[in-house]
Design an enzyme around this catalytic site. Structure first.
Site, PDB file in Angstrom:
ATOM      1  N   GLN A 132       0.838  -1.209   0.000  1.00 52.14           N
ATOM      2  CA  GLN A 132       0.000   0.000   0.000  1.00 52.14           C
ATOM      3  C   GLN A 132       0.870   1.254   0.000  1.00 52.14           C
ATOM      4  O   GLN A 132       1.561   1.529   0.979  1.00 52.14           O
ATOM      5  CB  GLN A 132      -0.870  -0.007   1.261  1.00 52.14           C
ATOM      6  N   GLY A 133       0.807   2.020  -1.074  1.00 54.00           N
ATOM      7  CA  GLY A 133       1.594   3.258  -1.172  1.00 54.00           C
ATOM      8  C   GLY A 133       0.739   4.471  -0.881  1.00 54.00           C
ATOM      9  O   GLY A 133       0.331   5.188  -1.808  1.00 54.00           O
ATOM     10  N   TYR A 134       0.427   4.695   0.367  1.00 53.71           N
ATOM     11  CA  TYR A 134      -0.365   5.871   0.773  1.00 53.71           C
ATOM     12  C   TYR A 134       0.535   6.903   1.468  1.00 53.71           C
ATOM     13  O   TYR A 134       0.730   7.999   0.973  1.00 53.71           O
ATOM     14  CB  TYR A 134      -1.479   5.455   1.748  1.00 53.71           C
ATOM     15  N   SER A 135       1.070   6.540   2.660  1.00 57.95           N
ATOM     16  CA  SER A 135       1.765   7.522   3.506  1.00 57.95           C
ATOM     17  C   SER A 135       3.032   8.047   2.856  1.00 57.95           C
ATOM     18  O   SER A 135       3.735   7.323   2.146  1.00 57.95           O
ATOM     19  CB  SER A 135       2.151   6.884   4.849  1.00 57.95           C
ATOM     20  N   SER A 167       4.447  -1.122   4.269  1.00 60.66           N
ATOM     21  CA  SER A 167       4.664  -2.451   4.855  1.00 60.66           C
ATOM     22  C   SER A 167       4.977  -3.477   3.765  1.00 60.66           C
ATOM     23  O   SER A 167       4.230  -3.578   2.790  1.00 60.66           O
ATOM     24  CB  SER A 167       3.427  -2.914   5.628  1.00 60.66           C
ATOM     25  N   GLU A 250      -9.771  -1.228   5.086  1.00 61.26           N
ATOM     26  CA  GLU A 250      -8.566  -1.445   5.890  1.00 61.26           C
ATOM     27  C   GLU A 250      -8.923  -1.323   7.378  1.00 61.26           C
ATOM     28  O   GLU A 250      -8.494  -2.128   8.201  1.00 61.26           O
ATOM     29  CB  GLU A 250      -7.485  -0.421   5.520  1.00 61.26           C
ATOM     30  N   GLU A 379      -6.704   8.999  17.242  1.00 57.23           N
ATOM     31  CA  GLU A 379      -7.171  10.395  17.327  1.00 57.23           C
ATOM     32  C   GLU A 379      -7.926  10.758  16.043  1.00 57.23           C
ATOM     33  O   GLU A 379      -8.979  11.408  16.081  1.00 57.23           O
ATOM     34  CB  GLU A 379      -5.993  11.366  17.519  1.00 57.23           C
TER      35      GLU A 379
HETATM   36  C1  LIG Z   1       2.280  -1.042  11.699  1.00 62.72           C
HETATM   37  C2  LIG Z   1       2.075   0.021  10.671  1.00 62.72           C
HETATM   38  C3  LIG Z   1       1.952  -0.324   9.334  1.00 62.72           C
HETATM   39  C4  LIG Z   1       1.770   0.679   8.350  1.00 62.72           C
HETATM   40  N1  LIG Z   1       1.702   0.302   7.035  1.00 62.72           N
HETATM   41  C5  LIG Z   1       1.530   1.239   6.080  1.00 62.72           C
HETATM   42  C6  LIG Z   1       1.481   0.848   4.701  1.00 62.72           C
HETATM   43  O1  LIG Z   1       1.598  -0.333   4.348  1.00 62.72           O
HETATM   44  N2  LIG Z   1       1.317   1.824   3.767  1.00 62.72           N
HETATM   45  C7  LIG Z   1       1.174   3.141   4.109  1.00 62.72           C
HETATM   46  O2  LIG Z   1       0.975   3.956   3.210  1.00 62.72           O
HETATM   47  N3  LIG Z   1       1.252   3.544   5.407  1.00 62.72           N
HETATM   48  C8  LIG Z   1       1.439   2.630   6.402  1.00 62.72           C
HETATM   49  N4  LIG Z   1       1.517   3.005   7.724  1.00 62.72           N
HETATM   50  C9  LIG Z   1       1.515   4.441   8.062  1.00 62.72           C
HETATM   51  C10 LIG Z   1       0.275   4.916   8.784  1.00 62.72           C
HETATM   52  O3  LIG Z   1      -0.819   4.999   7.899  1.00 62.72           O
HETATM   53  C11 LIG Z   1       0.603   6.272   9.423  1.00 62.72           C
HETATM   54  O4  LIG Z   1       1.593   6.050  10.414  1.00 62.72           O
HETATM   55  C12 LIG Z   1      -0.602   6.914  10.061  1.00 62.72           C
HETATM   56  O5  LIG Z   1      -1.547   7.302   9.104  1.00 62.72           O
HETATM   57  C13 LIG Z   1      -0.212   8.157  10.898  1.00 62.72           C
HETATM   58  O6  LIG Z   1       0.556   9.038  10.136  1.00 62.72           O
HETATM   59  P1  LIG Z   1       1.969   9.558  10.672  1.00 62.72           P
HETATM   60  O7  LIG Z   1       2.781   8.381  11.119  1.00 62.72           O
HETATM   61  O8  LIG Z   1       2.546  10.448   9.623  1.00 62.72           O
HETATM   62  O9  LIG Z   1       1.644  10.402  11.985  1.00 62.72           O
HETATM   63  P2  LIG Z   1       1.170  11.916  12.045  1.00 62.72           P
HETATM   64  O10 LIG Z   1       0.083  12.142  11.065  1.00 62.72           O
HETATM   65  O11 LIG Z   1       2.385  12.788  11.963  1.00 62.72           O
HETATM   66  O12 LIG Z   1       0.564  11.981  13.487  1.00 62.72           O
HETATM   67  C14 LIG Z   1       1.377  12.173  14.681  1.00 62.72           C
HETATM   68  C15 LIG Z   1       0.448  12.296  15.874  1.00 62.72           C
HETATM   69  O13 LIG Z   1      -0.411  13.435  15.732  1.00 62.72           O
HETATM   70  C16 LIG Z   1      -1.785  13.058  15.870  1.00 62.72           C
HETATM   71  N5  LIG Z   1      -2.604  13.842  14.937  1.00 62.72           N
HETATM   72  C17 LIG Z   1      -2.329  14.138  13.646  1.00 62.72           C
HETATM   73  N6  LIG Z   1      -3.318  14.868  13.109  1.00 62.72           N
HETATM   74  C18 LIG Z   1      -4.259  15.018  14.083  1.00 62.72           C
HETATM   75  C19 LIG Z   1      -5.525  15.668  14.153  1.00 62.72           C
HETATM   76  N7  LIG Z   1      -6.044  16.302  13.085  1.00 62.72           N
HETATM   77  N8  LIG Z   1      -6.221  15.605  15.310  1.00 62.72           N
HETATM   78  C20 LIG Z   1      -5.724  14.960  16.397  1.00 62.72           C
HETATM   79  N9  LIG Z   1      -4.518  14.337  16.403  1.00 62.72           N
HETATM   80  C21 LIG Z   1      -3.798  14.363  15.263  1.00 62.72           C
HETATM   81  C22 LIG Z   1      -1.816  11.594  15.482  1.00 62.72           C
HETATM   82  O14 LIG Z   1      -2.930  10.942  16.073  1.00 62.72           O
HETATM   83  C23 LIG Z   1      -0.498  11.089  16.044  1.00 62.72           C
HETATM   84  O15 LIG Z   1      -0.625  10.779  17.403  1.00 62.72           O
HETATM   85  C24 LIG Z   1       1.720   2.043   8.731  1.00 62.72           C
HETATM   86  C25 LIG Z   1       1.843   2.399  10.085  1.00 62.72           C
HETATM   87  C26 LIG Z   1       2.040   1.417  11.058  1.00 62.72           C
HETATM   88  C27 LIG Z   1       2.190   1.829  12.497  1.00 62.72           C
END
Ligand SMILES: Cc1cc2nc3c(=O)[nH]c(=O)nc-3n(C[C@H](O)[C@H](O)[C@H](O)COP(=O)(O)OP(=O)(O)OC[C@H]3O[C@@H](n4cnc5c(N)ncnc54)[C@H](O)[C@@H]3O)c2cc1C
Length: 395
Positions: A132-135, A167, A250, A379
């Protein structure tokens, strides 16, 4: 009188008994026992290969998908009966894949007939593994800020950019990827949803090493990757709808699979570890109360999952319900793992052991911390619930 469901159930049970190898009826010892399929997959045993082949042939890796796309064509109550019979016999899942839990449902809704025919049967048989290429480094919770660019050049796109936390990108064969196709539009409206082979020239991955020494994550880089236009899913610049729909699946998967899968029964783990008092109850009264409270909440959540699944079939469910399931299911799993660790005491600290059933409790406990981040943080789910279900004001 025998109902259709009962005769079907009898048939299913007989088939499973005859076809599920005994080794595939043992509980998973660790994540390494799961089968992810794909071009480069190395089966752990002949039994694992055979089990995938047999279930794939019947379409029972994806029981409710249409037969023409490699599924089992089962009705919802038949699929439920299949799951229940598998659980009763202790059958392992023959295949765990992002293709099944994420891309497949999105393709069934938004894909063309050709795209479905090309990709779904290979997902069902475990031939192609997807990532999955999202983040991106600056687009996690705020996913719509993604900056990976895809420029249209006639019959193809040229993709440049970077993804993160992808992942198993280093093990996957294909990627479903969000890209920006219109830089002038508002952020949600300039995004498209593309599929491409990870072996395409210009794709590279770099594993992200974690403190534990192992990690499923990668950084994924795209440099002038050529993607045929026929691999665009949904409308050009309409990828956000596909992305959101996939995310609801998902989130359902993350929230629900923990309950539907083979999660240990907390009270049984505690009984094995702590024994009983003179009246036959769990010896530790404090833990007993916490476990009872947990198991009541768990039972209620399982019923909620069933209810939501029924409502989904009839299109009566608020899509934001997936955020409720994701939030509650993952918080519940964190409570489960805490209680297991509390029940096991120092035995729970074993790291490598396969000696006992509880041999990987510490790893499962640590892994559960990520449940409330992956697929959108807790959150973010609460924000969605407040806005879309409770109707509270927000941005
Ligand atoms: C085990 C695992 C597998 C994953 N696999 C994939 C994958 O295969 N493909 C992929 O694309 N991504 C993947 N991810 C990424 C995942 O989707 C992101 O980690 C997630 O969406 C959070 O984004 P971030 O890490 O950039 O945190 P951030 O967005 O930077 O958030 C940091 C903190 O701020 C809080 N926050 C942010 N915005 C708000 C708001 N508006 N209100 C309140 N709180 C807020 C969050 O809750 C968090 O606590 C994976 C993550 C994990 C942990």
């Amino acid at each position: 009188m025998t109902t259709v469901a009962e005769s079907f159930r009898t048939e299913v049970r007989a088939w499973l008994e005859a076809n599920c190898p005994p080794e595939m009826r043992q509980p998973l010892r660790s994540e390494a026992d799961m089968c992810w399929g794909g071009r480069r997959w190395k089966f752990q045993s002949d039994a694992q290969r055979l089990w995938l082949e047999r279930m794939g042939e019947r379409g029972w890796t994806v029981p409710e998908w249409p037969r023409e796309y490699g599924g089992g064509g089962l009705a919802r109550d038949e699929a439920r009966a299949l799951r229940e019979e598998m659980r009763a016999l202790g059958c392992r899942s023959p295949l765990d894949s992002f293709g099944i839990s994420m891309l497949g449902p999105a393709l069934l809704k938004y894909g063309t007939h050709e795209q479905k025919l090309e990709h779904l049967p290979k997902i069902a048989r475990g031939e192609i593994r997807w990532c999955q290429g999202y983040s991106e480094p600056n687009a996690g919770s705020d996913l719509a800020s993604l900056a990976t660019r895809a420029e249209e050049r006639g019959d193809h796109f040229v993709v440049n950019g970077q993804k993160i936390w992808t992942s198993y990108a280093d093990k996957a064969d294909w990627i479903f990827c969000l890209v920006r196709t219109d830089t002038g539009a508002k952020k949600h409206t300039g995004i498209s949803f593309l599929l491409f082979d990870m072996e395409s020239p210009g794709v590279s991955t770099r594993p992200i090493t974690l403190i534990s020494g192992a990690s499923p994550f990668c950084e994924t880089f795209f440099t002038d990757v050529k993607v045929p236009r026929r691999n665009l899913v949904g409308e050009l610049n309409g990828g956000w709808s596909v992305a959101k729909y996939l995310l609801t699946h998902e989130r359902n998967m993350i929230g629900g699979s923990i309950e539907r899968g083979s999660a240990p029964v907390v009270s049984q783990v505690a009984l094995r570890s702590l024994g009983t008092d003179e009246s036959g109850r769990l010896a530790d009264p404090g833990l007993r109360a916490r476990i009872a409270e947990f198991e009541v909440d768990e039972a209620a959540f399982k019923l909620t999952l069933e209810r939501v699944a029924d409502l989904m079939k009839t299109g009566q469910v608020n899509p934001a319900m997936s955020s409720v399931l994701k939030y509650y299911g993952t918080e519940l799993n964190k409570r489960r793992q805490e209680l297991i660790m509390a029940s096991l005491g120092s035995d729970g600290l074993e790291w490598e052991s396969t000696r006992s059933r509880e041999g990987f409790a510490a790893r499962a406990w640590l892994r559960s911390k990520a449940n409330s981040i992956e697929g959108g943080t807790s959150e973010v789910q609460l924000n969605i619930v407040s806005k879309r279900i409770l109707g509270l004001p927000g941005e």
